[in-house]
Design an enzyme around this catalytic site. Structure first.
Site, short mmCIF file in Angstrom:
data_model
loop_
_atom_site.label_atom_id
_atom_site.label_comp_id
_atom_site.label_asym_id
_atom_site.label_seq_id
_atom_site.Cartn_x
_atom_site.Cartn_y
_atom_site.Cartn_z
N LEU A 123 60.01 -54.24 55.73
CA LEU A 123 59.62 -51.95 55.97
C LEU A 123 60.44 -52.22 57.57
O LEU A 123 59.44 -52.47 58.59
CB LEU A 123 58.09 -52.34 55.88
CG LEU A 123 57.52 -51.50 55.51
CD1 LEU A 123 58.71 -50.10 54.57
CD2 LEU A 123 56.42 -50.75 55.47
N LEU A 159 72.33 -55.20 61.92
CA LEU A 159 72.98 -55.88 60.30
C LEU A 159 74.27 -55.29 59.49
O LEU A 159 74.18 -54.14 59.73
CB LEU A 159 72.03 -55.26 59.56
CG LEU A 159 71.11 -56.11 60.03
CD1 LEU A 159 68.61 -56.09 59.26
CD2 LEU A 159 70.25 -57.84 59.44
N TYR A 197 61.67 -49.61 71.09
CA TYR A 197 62.13 -50.99 69.75
C TYR A 197 61.74 -51.82 69.86
O TYR A 197 60.90 -51.81 68.91
CB TYR A 197 63.73 -50.89 69.48
CG TYR A 197 64.03 -50.99 67.73
CD1 TYR A 197 63.72 -50.20 66.92
CD2 TYR A 197 64.67 -51.62 68.25
CE1 TYR A 197 64.16 -51.07 66.03
CE2 TYR A 197 65.49 -53.03 66.96
CZ TYR A 197 64.42 -52.52 66.29
OH TYR A 197 65.11 -52.40 64.78
N LYS A 249 58.89 -53.53 67.78
CA LYS A 249 58.83 -54.88 67.57
C LYS A 249 57.84 -56.16 67.31
O LYS A 249 57.39 -57.28 66.91
CB LYS A 249 60.23 -55.95 67.14
CG LYS A 249 61.07 -54.69 66.36
CD LYS A 249 60.63 -54.60 64.81
CE LYS A 249 61.80 -53.82 64.49
NZ LYS A 249 61.46 -53.68 62.88
N GLY A 252 64.76 -51.08 50.72
CA GLY A 252 65.71 -51.53 52.19
C GLY A 252 67.13 -52.34 51.71
O GLY A 252 66.89 -52.59 51.32
#
Length: 215
Positions: free
Chosen positions: A70, A149, A122, A126, A12
């Site tokens: 991940l 990001l 989402y 998390k 990733g």
């Protein structure tokens, strides 16, 4: 004695950059992936596994610190159920496997706004990952909570690319307590993960923490 670092999610955006940063430090690095990894330092050991089979039957080599990078997207996963399988179930199960192999420290990529009690799927997922990792009782836990990001991904994500350009403008208006929502270069996050002290207890890292670690 070299630190043995296990990186889960090595292909990733963050994971691959992290391999280089840990290698620069002189760590012995084991890159865990579902497929071979190209273009990484030759002395990094790559462990290619089938996650479903490994979680039931596998074990990691002896390691000191596990880095969990991940993650997927709902679009790529195909459904919320499959997203949760990758971002929650795999992350927690593989972290547990690493602990069984001797890891006492864990560093986790999460997200700003992560909270197991919010309605957003989402961010709720998390937050659930963070809670589950903390329940594994590692001696030291670093949780990294970046916003958007910035960086070159292997796969094309058009909407994220548009978001990157817009974020450069929006960042100027995110001040005070909102600074943590500023977009951040993936390079900075990977460097911070590799070089932040992982002392006993749980620490959280946000935008300013990624900027302030000395290079």
């Amino acid at each position: 004695m070299k630190n043995i670092s296990l990186v889960i999610g090595s292909t990733g955006l963050i994971g691959k950059k992290l391999l280089f940063e840990l290698d620069k430090k002189g760590d012995e690095v084991i890159a865990v992936s579902r497929r071979p990894i190209q273009g990484i330092p030759g002395n990094i050991n790559v462990l290619v596994i089938d996650f479903n089979h490994f979680i039931v039957n596998g074990s990691f080599p002896v390691c000191d610190h596990v880095y969990i990078c991940l993650g997927t997207t709902i679009k790529k996963a195909g459904s919320q159920r499959e997203f949760k399988k990758v971002d929650l179930e795999y992350c927690v199960a593989l972290a547990k496997k690493a602990k069984e192999s001797g890891a006492t420290r864990v560093s986790l990529i999460s997200s700003v706004g992560a909270d197991s009690d919010v309605r957003n799927f989402y961010l709720r997922t998390k937050g659930q990952v963070e809670n589950a990792i903390k329940d594994l009782d590692f001696l030291g836990i670093n949780i990294f909570r970046p916003s958007l990001l910035i960086g070159q991904r292997d796969e094309s994500r058009n909407f994220e690319k548009i978001g990157e350009y817009l974020s450069l403008f929006v960042n100027n208006f995110l001040i005070g307590s909102l600074r943590r929502y500023r977009s951040i270069k993936a390079d900075n996050v990977a460097y911070s993960m590799a070089n932040a002290e992982c002392s006993d207890g749980t620490r959280y890292f946000y935008f300013d923490d990624f900027q302030n670690i000395n290079r």
